[in-house]
Scaffold this motif. Sequence first.
Motif, mmCIF file in Angstrom:
data_model
loop_
_atom_site.group_PDB
_atom_site.id
_atom_site.type_symbol
_atom_site.label_atom_id
_atom_site.label_comp_id
_atom_site.label_asym_id
_atom_site.label_seq_id
_atom_site.Cartn_x
_atom_site.Cartn_y
_atom_site.Cartn_z
ATOM 1 N N PRO A 312 0.763 -1.206 -0.004
ATOM 2 C CA PRO A 312 -0.134 0.021 -0.060
ATOM 3 C C PRO A 312 0.897 1.285 0.066
ATOM 4 N N LEU A 313 0.777 2.196 -1.046
ATOM 5 C CA LEU A 313 1.659 3.372 -1.147
ATOM 6 C C LEU A 313 1.500 4.248 0.168
ATOM 7 N N ALA A 314 0.264 4.318 0.607
ATOM 8 C CA ALA A 314 0.162 5.359 1.822
ATOM 9 C C ALA A 314 1.105 4.877 3.078
ATOM 10 N N GLU A 315 1.038 3.545 3.210
ATOM 11 C CA GLU A 315 2.324 3.036 4.154
ATOM 12 C C GLU A 315 3.704 3.045 3.658
ATOM 13 N N ASN A 316 3.968 3.117 2.439
ATOM 14 C CA ASN A 316 5.200 2.857 1.695
ATOM 15 C C ASN A 316 5.831 4.195 1.338
ATOM 16 N N TYR A 317 4.972 5.189 1.196
ATOM 17 C CA TYR A 317 5.266 6.536 0.788
ATOM 18 C C TYR A 317 6.699 7.081 1.293
ATOM 19 N N GLY A 318 6.675 7.072 2.670
ATOM 20 C CA GLY A 318 8.103 7.724 3.266
ATOM 21 C C GLY A 318 9.219 6.974 2.902
ATOM 22 N N LYS A 319 9.076 5.527 2.896
ATOM 23 C CA LYS A 319 10.172 4.677 2.591
ATOM 24 C C LYS A 319 10.797 5.037 1.318
ATOM 25 N N ILE A 320 9.819 4.753 0.131
ATOM 26 C CA ILE A 320 10.397 5.103 -1.218
ATOM 27 C C ILE A 320 10.953 6.527 -1.205
ATOM 28 N N ARG A 321 10.081 7.551 -0.648
ATOM 29 C CA ARG A 321 10.675 8.727 -0.923
ATOM 30 C C ARG A 321 12.150 9.072 -0.090
ATOM 31 N N ALA A 322 12.346 8.358 1.013
ATOM 32 C CA ALA A 322 13.673 8.276 1.424
ATOM 33 C C ALA A 322 14.662 7.682 0.822
ATOM 34 N N ARG A 323 14.429 6.684 -0.100
ATOM 35 C CA ARG A 323 15.327 5.936 -1.049
ATOM 36 C C ARG A 323 15.782 6.800 -2.241
ATOM 37 N N VAL A 324 14.520 7.382 -2.678
ATOM 38 C CA VAL A 324 14.850 8.486 -3.839
ATOM 39 C C VAL A 324 15.905 9.368 -3.456
#
Length: 332
Positions: A312-324
């Motif tokens: 679910p993107l709402a749960e993983n948004y912060g993780k993906i953004r940190a990776r970017v």
Amino acid sequence: MTVVAEIGEMSEPQQFLRNVVLPCRPVILRGQVAEWPVVRAGATAAELRTYLRRMDAGGEMDAFFGDPGIAGKYYYNADLAGFNFTRRRMAFGAALDLILSDVSPSQSVYIGSVPVGDYLPGFAAENAMPLVPAAAGPRIWLGHASNVSAHYDTVDNLACVVAGRRRFTLYAPELIEDLYVGPIDHTMAGQPVSLAAAAVPGDPRYPRFEAVRGRALTAELEPGDALYLPKLWWHQVEATAPFNGLVNYWWDAFALGPDAPYTSMLLAMIAIAGRPAPERRAWKALFDHYVFREHGHPLAHLPPERHGLLGPLAENYGKIRARVMYLLRGGS
């Protein structure tokens, strides 16, 4: 041309989101703001001037001035190096006086995208808009008769006519290849415009446009009417009365965080656009699979607990953004 679909006024934000915004199609909301005090004041130039002057905070902004020869069409000059109008810094009240004290001027005057909260405090409370988030503060556009070339917004737009008349000519986003778009960094007011839609019919410089000209949608708006414009829909805006006023709201109805799709596109341009065609096609396949998802979730063949960052993107948004952000800083 086809006329934009119409509905009556709405009052419930969730109904508006579900029935109007989610389908991503333009919709006219007839009479949506007919009861606004500014619409009643907009019946005459004098009344509108008095109404807005009462709230004027004295701020300065940019105003556009056009000679009679341009007939209100604010555009490039012949070689696209400059523009056919002048820009002048002035007080909002002074521009208001120029527009509404003389509706048959020697020069046309146009002001746009003026944040109401900064320049007209109290306006939003008197002219409430329940359909959009409170953070989507209203902006006001005033001027004589004008023609703004077809352009797009990267956010959702609810445009409400408060005085005069507006004619919108709309082109769907997928027509972009045939619209002959101008520069993205040398523009009249921020967004690139369609050079073909601004040209006379049959202009030999834009042959593909003639095949899509008839696919345009039109919307004729009177005072009190509103138009919902989804992101990326091209819209030419003609103000056709001697004086005209519009209030609009920009917001991103489906944002999960601060990152905008347009930012992603610019990054993709520098990372992908200059690569060989076969490699671009390979990256397009990955974008289609992971981002555009025409065939569903990319890990639909796995149980949800194995989706990891693609859960679910709402749960993983912060993780993906940190990776970017880590990668942009040079991480690997």
